[in-house]
Design a protein around this motif. Structure first.
Motif, mmCIF file in Angstrom:
data_model
loop_
_atom_site.group_PDB
_atom_site.id
_atom_site.type_symbol
_atom_site.label_atom_id
_atom_site.label_comp_id
_atom_site.label_asym_id
_atom_site.label_seq_id
_atom_site.Cartn_x
_atom_site.Cartn_y
_atom_site.Cartn_z
ATOM 1 N N ALA A 213 0.863 -1.206 0.036
ATOM 2 C CA ALA A 213 0.063 0.150 -0.009
ATOM 3 C C ALA A 213 0.936 1.159 -0.019
ATOM 4 C CB ALA A 213 -0.822 0.075 1.099
ATOM 5 N N ILE A 214 0.860 2.013 -1.072
ATOM 6 C CA ILE A 214 1.898 2.968 -1.127
ATOM 7 C C ILE A 214 1.273 4.245 -1.561
ATOM 8 C CG2 ILE A 214 4.012 3.547 -2.602
ATOM 9 C CD1 ILE A 214 3.968 0.690 -3.712
ATOM 10 N N PRO A 215 1.148 5.464 -0.649
ATOM 11 C CA PRO A 215 0.663 6.758 -0.882
ATOM 12 C C PRO A 215 1.961 7.526 -1.687
ATOM 13 C CG PRO A 215 0.700 6.386 1.368
ATOM 14 C CD PRO A 215 1.545 5.300 0.716
ATOM 15 N N PHE A 216 1.693 8.075 -2.676
ATOM 16 C CA PHE A 216 2.519 8.895 -3.538
ATOM 17 C C PHE A 216 2.103 10.529 -3.225
ATOM 18 C CE2 PHE A 216 5.366 6.048 -5.847
ATOM 19 C CZ PHE A 216 4.426 4.850 -5.751
ATOM 20 N N LYS A 217 3.250 11.313 -3.073
ATOM 21 C CA LYS A 217 2.785 12.896 -3.111
ATOM 22 C C LYS A 217 2.105 13.208 -4.422
ATOM 23 C CE LYS A 217 6.980 13.588 -0.259
ATOM 24 N NZ LYS A 217 7.790 12.424 -0.523
ATOM 25 N N LYS A 218 2.704 12.752 -5.848
ATOM 26 C CA LYS A 218 2.412 13.232 -6.913
ATOM 27 C C LYS A 218 1.882 11.981 -7.594
ATOM 28 C CE LYS A 218 5.923 15.551 -7.922
ATOM 29 N NZ LYS A 218 7.124 15.669 -8.811
#
Ligand SMILES: Cc1cc2nc3c(=O)[nH]c(=O)nc-3n(C[C@H](O)[C@H](O)[C@H](O)COP(=O)(O)OP(=O)(O)OC[C@H]3O[C@@H](n4cnc5c(N)ncnc54)[C@H](O)[C@@H]3O)c2cc1C
Length: 435
Positions: A213-218
């Motif tokens: 599970a990976i949140p990305f800024k952009k």
């Protein structure tokens, strides 16, 4: 008209069959109809013979979870519900399921598991039926690795509008015997014949499942990560959710996402742990907020969150769009579609199957949307085609996309109309769909 039908089979009046899961603003209006619930192909044949002789429109409904208005009875006529067609048999040595079309995705998956096998596709709604999934060529979260419904259909029993019962394909993994009428039936949305039974390919059970599970800024980094990861291995799924979609999923499911910082959130699913470890390394190159490796319990929670976004959105949206573009084109397509939405003052909420290029964009209802939305929608679907894509990746044309289908695919449209005439010369089967 319906009195005579009662001589052939039991007739039901039931309003709950009038709609499928298509968002109300674009859902087709149902006409007067009666419901019949045959148990096998013989009974379907009698109903179709009657309807064909009287030129009565016939509609087919499986689980009614469709998102293109396909199962809605749009003319005064007969609606065949397949809910009583529930027989299923597992041929373990050949790894086949032979089942009637009213069997649901959940029932098929459970029955396969009980026999030590698996049915990998997961096209969203567990109450979708085998018949509906075949008629729409359903896809789902795991299409990136395991393909779509078409890849699992080996044989079909179909009843033609004149009542004739035909068998297509069979118990073979290969078949190169003339035109594939079998595959023509897959994705035909109930317009060429009523599917009554299917031979479905099964696979050995999935050994394990790993997830990142990976949140990305952009968003751009998330999209580039997906392309890079798919060059290294074939994940079962790479699901994309914009921040608003995550928040809606949390609200409906009551489950928490790993971290809501950043505009783009990825759920990547793998069959093997080593794949997840390697891809976690790749993700670090794309400036993620962080990389999370959820435990099995957390995995279930995150899938539940992802699975509930549509539930939270469906009363706020005009429709659910379903374009599919070449995976490497997604970045450019998304950017331009957002610019287009801005130009029209439309808010889109996007999530979907990033790995295979099939994203679901949801335009929120706005005042007087009927005036400007059709023009925006036509431009957006055209944009998908300009990026080498198609106007429907998995939900089908149904009623809601047929105008653009005719406009953007004129040659295919005319060829398909000729094919329809061969199968259904009186045009009784599922009128107003696709054409
Ligand atoms: C929350 C949610 C999530 C979803 N996620 C996905 C997803 O990830 N991927 C995806 O592909 N879809 C998804 N769907 C859409 C839907 O589940 C699929 O389109 C599914 O295949 C529909 O099956 P059904 O049995 O409900 O069909 P219905 O809605 O009853 O019918 C769909 C079409 O198939 C025809 N049909 C049904 N049975 C037969 C038959 N026996 N013979 C001939 N024609 C028939 C109908 O006439 C109609 O045109 C989702 C839907 C919901 C509500």
């Amino acid at each position: 008209m319906f009195k005579e039908l009662e001589m052939i089979c039991k007739v039901y009046e039931n309003e709950s069959y009038a709609y499928d899961e298509t968002p109300k603003p674009v859902a087709p209006k149902p006409a007067e109809f009666v419901v019949v619930k045959p148990s096998n192909s013989q009974e379907v044949s009698e109903i179709l013979k009657f309807a064909n002789s009287k030129r009565i429109p016939v509609f087919i409904r499986g689980g009614g979870t469709g998102l293109s208005g396909g199962a809605v009875p749009t003319r005064r006529g007969i609606l065949i519900s397949t809910e009583k067609m529930k027989e299923i048999e597992i041929d373990k040595k050949n790894r086949f399921a032979i089942c009637q079309v009213g069997v649901t995705l959940e029932e098929l998956s459970r029955t396969a598991e009980r026999h030590g096998l698996s049915f990998p596709p997961r096209p969203g709604a567990e109450s979708a039926t085998v018949g509906g999934m075949i008629a729409t060529n359903a896809g789902g979260v795991r299409a990136l690795k395991f393909g779509v419904m078409r890849n699992y259909v080996l044989g079909l029993e179909v009843v033609l509008p004149n009542g004739e019962i035909i068998n297509l394909g069979g118990k073979t993994l290969k078949n190169s015997s003339g035109y594939s009428l079998l595959h023509l039936m897959v994705g035909s949305e109930g317009t060429l014949g009523v599917i009554t039974k299917a031979i479905i390919r099964l696979l050995p059970p999935l050994k394990e499942m790993s997830m990142l599970a990976i949140p990305f800024k952009k968003t751009e980094d998330a999209l580039n990560f997906a392309i890079e990861a798919s060059l290294y291995t074939t994940p079962m799924a790479i699901e994309f959710m914009e921040k608003k979609a995550v928040e809606i999923g949390e609200k409906v499911s009551g489950k928490r996402w790993v971290k809501k910082e950043g505009e783009a959130h990825i759920l990547a699913i793998f069959e093997h742990e080593e794949e997840a470890e390697e891809v976690a390394e790749i993700a670090l190159k794309f400036d993620p907020v962080d990389v999370f490796v959820p435990s099995p319990k957390e995995q279930r929670d995150l899938l539940e969150l992802r699975g509930n976004i549509y539930v939270g959105l469906k009363n706020m949206i005009i429709e659910i769009l379903d374009v599919c573009v070449p995976p490497a084109e997604i970045g450019k397509y998304l950017k331009r579609s957002e610019e287009l939405a801005l130009k029209y003052g439309i808010q889109l909420i996007t999530y979907g199957h990033l790995g295979d290029g099939n994203l679901h964009q949801h335009p929120l209802i706005y005042e007087d949307w009927q005036k400007s939305y059709p023009k925006f929608r036509r431009e957006l679907l055209k944009l998908a085609i300009d990026h080498g894509g198609v106007i429907s990746g998995e939900h089908g044309i149904g009623v809601v996309k047929k105008e653009e289908f005719r406009e953007f695919y004129p040659k295919q449209y005319n060829l398909m109309k000729e094919i329809k005439k061969v199968f259904d010369p009186n045009g009784i089967l599922n009128p107003d769909k696709i054409f």
